[in-house]
Write an enzyme that holds these catalytic residues in place. Structure first.
Site, PDB file in Angstrom:
ATOM      1  N   HIS A 256       1.098  -1.414   0.579  1.00 42.06           N
ATOM      2  CA  HIS A 256      -0.610  -0.060  -0.169  1.00 42.06           C
ATOM      3  C   HIS A 256       0.678   1.426  -0.126  1.00 42.06           C
ATOM      4  O   HIS A 256       2.298   1.195   0.829  1.00 42.06           O
ATOM      5  CB  HIS A 256      -1.246   0.078   1.000  1.00 42.06           C
ATOM      6  CG  HIS A 256      -2.383   0.430   1.272  1.00 42.06           C
ATOM      7  ND1 HIS A 256      -2.216   2.160   0.961  1.00 42.06           N
ATOM      8  CD2 HIS A 256      -3.199   0.404   0.981  1.00 42.06           C
ATOM      9  CE1 HIS A 256      -3.194   2.863   0.778  1.00 42.06           C
ATOM     10  NE2 HIS A 256      -3.542   1.828   0.603  1.00 42.06           N
ATOM     11  N   ASP A 307      -7.884  -4.769  -1.067  1.00 38.95           N
ATOM     12  CA  ASP A 307      -8.365  -5.543  -1.980  1.00 38.95           C
ATOM     13  C   ASP A 307      -8.847  -7.468  -2.081  1.00 38.95           C
ATOM     14  O   ASP A 307      -8.744  -8.170  -2.367  1.00 38.95           O
ATOM     15  CB  ASP A 307      -7.986  -5.726  -3.512  1.00 38.95           C
ATOM     16  CG  ASP A 307      -8.046  -3.689  -3.602  1.00 38.95           C
ATOM     17  OD1 ASP A 307      -9.314  -3.762  -3.388  1.00 38.95           O
ATOM     18  OD2 ASP A 307      -7.453  -3.472  -3.547  1.00 38.95           O
TER      19      ASP A 307
HETATM   20  N1  COA Z   1       3.929  -7.494  -4.310  1.00 40.15           N
HETATM   21  C1  COA Z   1       5.033  -7.570  -4.372  1.00 40.15           C
HETATM   22  N2  COA Z   1       5.819  -7.327  -4.023  1.00 40.15           N
HETATM   23  C2  COA Z   1       5.705  -5.549  -3.690  1.00 40.15           C
HETATM   24  C3  COA Z   1       4.134  -5.346  -3.543  1.00 40.15           C
HETATM   25  C4  COA Z   1       3.335  -6.573  -4.285  1.00 40.15           C
HETATM   26  N3  COA Z   1       2.254  -6.725  -4.528  1.00 40.15           N
HETATM   27  N4  COA Z   1       3.839  -4.438  -3.671  1.00 40.15           N
HETATM   28  C5  COA Z   1       4.989  -3.591  -3.197  1.00 40.15           C
HETATM   29  N5  COA Z   1       6.045  -4.277  -3.098  1.00 40.15           N
HETATM   30  C6  COA Z   1       7.149  -4.437  -3.234  1.00 40.15           C
HETATM   31  C7  COA Z   1       8.475  -3.442  -4.129  1.00 40.15           C
HETATM   32  O1  COA Z   1       8.178  -4.749  -5.148  1.00 40.15           O
HETATM   33  C8  COA Z   1       9.255  -2.610  -3.878  1.00 40.15           C
HETATM   34  O2  COA Z   1      10.030  -3.405  -3.839  1.00 40.15           O
HETATM   35  P1  COA Z   1      11.758  -3.263  -3.958  1.00 40.15           P
HETATM   36  O3  COA Z   1      11.547  -1.209  -3.272  1.00 40.15           O
HETATM   37  O4  COA Z   1      12.328  -4.043  -3.766  1.00 40.15           O
HETATM   38  O5  COA Z   1      11.629  -2.945  -5.505  1.00 40.15           O
HETATM   39  C9  COA Z   1       8.018  -2.340  -2.745  1.00 40.15           C
HETATM   40  O6  COA Z   1       7.928  -3.038  -2.643  1.00 40.15           O
HETATM   41  C10 COA Z   1       7.946  -1.147  -3.135  1.00 40.15           C
HETATM   42  O7  COA Z   1       6.466  -1.024  -3.883  1.00 40.15           O
HETATM   43  P2  COA Z   1       6.095  -0.376  -4.921  1.00 40.15           P
HETATM   44  O8  COA Z   1       5.483  -0.149  -5.629  1.00 40.15           O
HETATM   45  O9  COA Z   1       7.467   1.031  -4.916  1.00 40.15           O
HETATM   46  O10 COA Z   1       5.064   0.573  -4.012  1.00 40.15           O
HETATM   47  P3  COA Z   1       3.635   2.207  -4.026  1.00 40.15           P
HETATM   48  O11 COA Z   1       3.856   2.767  -3.153  1.00 40.15           O
HETATM   49  O12 COA Z   1       4.347   2.577  -5.451  1.00 40.15           O
HETATM   50  O13 COA Z   1       2.575   0.960  -5.041  1.00 40.15           O
HETATM   51  C11 COA Z   1       0.894  -0.146  -4.654  1.00 40.15           C
HETATM   52  C12 COA Z   1       1.522   0.678  -4.121  1.00 40.15           C
HETATM   53  C13 COA Z   1      -0.602  -0.771  -3.559  1.00 40.15           C
HETATM   54  C14 COA Z   1       0.849   0.053  -6.007  1.00 40.15           C
HETATM   55  C15 COA Z   1       1.751  -1.526  -4.785  1.00 40.15           C
HETATM   56  O14 COA Z   1       1.761  -2.174  -3.356  1.00 40.15           O
HETATM   57  C16 COA Z   1       1.185  -3.159  -5.270  1.00 40.15           C
HETATM   58  O15 COA Z   1       1.100  -2.446  -6.897  1.00 40.15           O
HETATM   59  N6  COA Z   1       0.512  -4.057  -5.201  1.00 40.15           N
HETATM   60  C17 COA Z   1       0.403  -4.269  -5.782  1.00 40.15           C
HETATM   61  C18 COA Z   1      -1.918  -4.030  -6.290  1.00 40.15           C
HETATM   62  C19 COA Z   1      -3.101  -3.734  -6.074  1.00 40.15           C
HETATM   63  O16 COA Z   1      -3.048  -4.559  -4.547  1.00 40.15           O
HETATM   64  N7  COA Z   1      -3.529  -3.080  -5.766  1.00 40.15           N
HETATM   65  C20 COA Z   1      -4.700  -2.281  -4.308  1.00 40.15           C
HETATM   66  C21 COA Z   1      -4.052  -0.923  -3.505  1.00 40.15           C
HETATM   67  S1  COA Z   1      -5.261  -1.051  -1.898  1.00 40.15           S
END
Ligand code: COA
Length: 372
Positions: A256, A307
């Site tokens: 998140h 979710d």
């Molecule tokens: N699965 C695996 N790794 C994850 C992850 C996931 N669902 N969510 C985050 N990470 C990891 C990233 O790979 C990153 O690792 P790194 O620093 O080694 O590269 C780190 O955690 C930070 O993630 P990041 O994508 O930069 O965070 P963000 O704040 O930009 O994105 C989300 C937040 C919600 C978009 C992201 O967690 C995600 O894509 N989740 C899956 C989709 C989802 O469930 N969305 C609904 C949100 S309520």
């Protein structure tokens, strides 16, 4: 500049408070743990729009106004009838919400009262749109809304042609409460940016539906269920999830932007998924989810978000997978419209700047036949 505007405060709001470190979410000062077990969606929507919990008379009025606003014009149903049967329901909903404006004589009226009425109407009509989209693509006739059912029960009724039992109704109602608002999330921000240009409420919520559709936002709940179905059996969880992590793939339903601890909505949805699975005699998806959650916690220190457990909860009560995100929109329409009322009440154009990373502005135009 933080990528993705992480932790940037982009405006003020009195509607929703989140403490991502402590895992606190509140609407208008009421903790989600107070609202989820005690409130109803109608009451929560009133709270979001008006700023305080309704008196019993106000609640009656809001409930009656919402129930009386559920029908959509026949022209809208006719438009939906012409959509491709393969259209993704979120794409169909985006068009349906936009089309509602064409039949509302007050679509462009921006007075507070006209906007309040539109907030109620839009929230009341989204379930009708979603149910009509779902039925028409299956070649079934839309089921007209009933005014004697709750928002949650009426949605189920319009979808399946029969009212839910009280347990399913409560599950849907609590899910609606939990999803109703979430501060400056991407779709709400998109709605506010559109409204801040002086554009109307329909345009603003159309922007929001488009943003919610994405897999990093509302689209994640459907992807959670698709992943569970692909994994197929609890014996495959370890290899599939570890394989996905090894390939640096994101696991839907985890992580998140704001929460660093458990998403407080996930606490309720985990229990709801477990109870619904036990009741429906289908605990497989919940059990698989628990094992996935353990791997993500141990390997990546990532928590389940809203979710993750909503997926298995919705699945066992029979919601079609591609309606999970539209059902999120059914709820979030209350939050979007509350934010729009707040935006219109004290509006200033939202127009940030970009840090320019392109070529220096010193290039000369060259005739096309002389370019390399
Ligand atoms: N699965 C695996 N790794 C994850 C992850 C996931 N669902 N969510 C985050 N990470 C990891 C990233 O790979 C990153 O690792 P790194 O620093 O080694 O590269 C780190 O955690 C930070 O993630 P990041 O994508 O930069 O965070 P963000 O704040 O930009 O994105 C989300 C937040 C919600 C978009 C992201 O967690 C995600 O894509 N989740 C899956 C989709 C989802 O469930 N969305 C609904 C949100 S309520």
């Amino acid at each position: 500049m933080p990528a993705g505007l992480k932790d940037v405060i982009a405006g003020q709001s009195e509607i929703c408070f989140i403490d991502g470190e402590k895992g606190i979410l509140s609407y208008r000062g009421y903790d989600i743990h107070e609202l989820a077990p005690n409130s109803t969606f109608e009451e929560t929507a009133h709270l979001l729009w008006m700023g305080s919990l309704p008196t019993s008379r106000e609640l009656d009025d809001t409930t009656r106004e919402m129930a009386g606003s559920r029908a959509v014009p026949a022209e809208i149903v006719a438009i939906i009838r012409h959509f491709s049967k393969n259209a993704a329901p979120m794409a169909a909903l985006r068009t349906g919400v936009s089309a509602l404006a064409l039949f509302d004589p007050e679509a462009d009226a921006l007075t507070p009262e006209a906007n309040r009425k539109k907030a109620v109407r839009l929230t009341a009509q989204v379930p009708t749109l979603v149910a009509a989209i779902a039925r028409l693509r299956n070649g079934e006739s839309p089921v007209p809304p009933r005014t004697d059912l709750s928002h949650a029960a009426n949605f189920y009724y319009m979808l399946f042609g029969k009212a839910p039992n009280s347990t399913i109704e409560r599950l849907l109602d609590v899910a609606l409460i939990l999803h109703a608002d979430h501060e400056y999330n991407a779709s709400t921000f998109a709605a506010r940016v559109t409204a801040a240009t002086g554009s109307d409420m329909y345009s603003s919520v159309t922007s929001a539906v488009g943003a919610l559709k994405g897999p990093l936002h509302g689209g994640a709940n459907a992807n959670v269920m698709r992943m569970l179905l692909d994994i197929g059996d609890i014996s495959n969880v370890q290899s599939v999830i570890r394989g996905m992590l090894g390939e640096k793939r994101k696991i839907p339903g985890f992580g998140h932007r704001v929460y660093r601890t458990e998403d407080p909505r996930a606490t309720h949805l985990r229990r709801m998924s477990q109870e619904a699975g036990a009741r429906e005699g289908n605990t497989k998806w919940f059990n698989m989810s628990v094992e996935i959650e353990e791997i993500l916690k141990t390997e990546k220190n990532l928590n389940a978000n809203v979710d993750f457990y909503s997926a298995s909860a919705y699945y066992v009560v029979g919601l079609p997978i591609d309606l999970f995100t539209p059902f999120f929109a059914v709820s979030r329409m209350a939050g979007w419209t509350a934010h729009l009322l707040e935006q219109y009440a004290d509006n200033r154009l939202i127009r940030p700047r970009a840090e320019y990373t392109g070529h220096a502005p010193d290039l000369r135009w060259i005739p096309v036949d002389q370019r390399q």
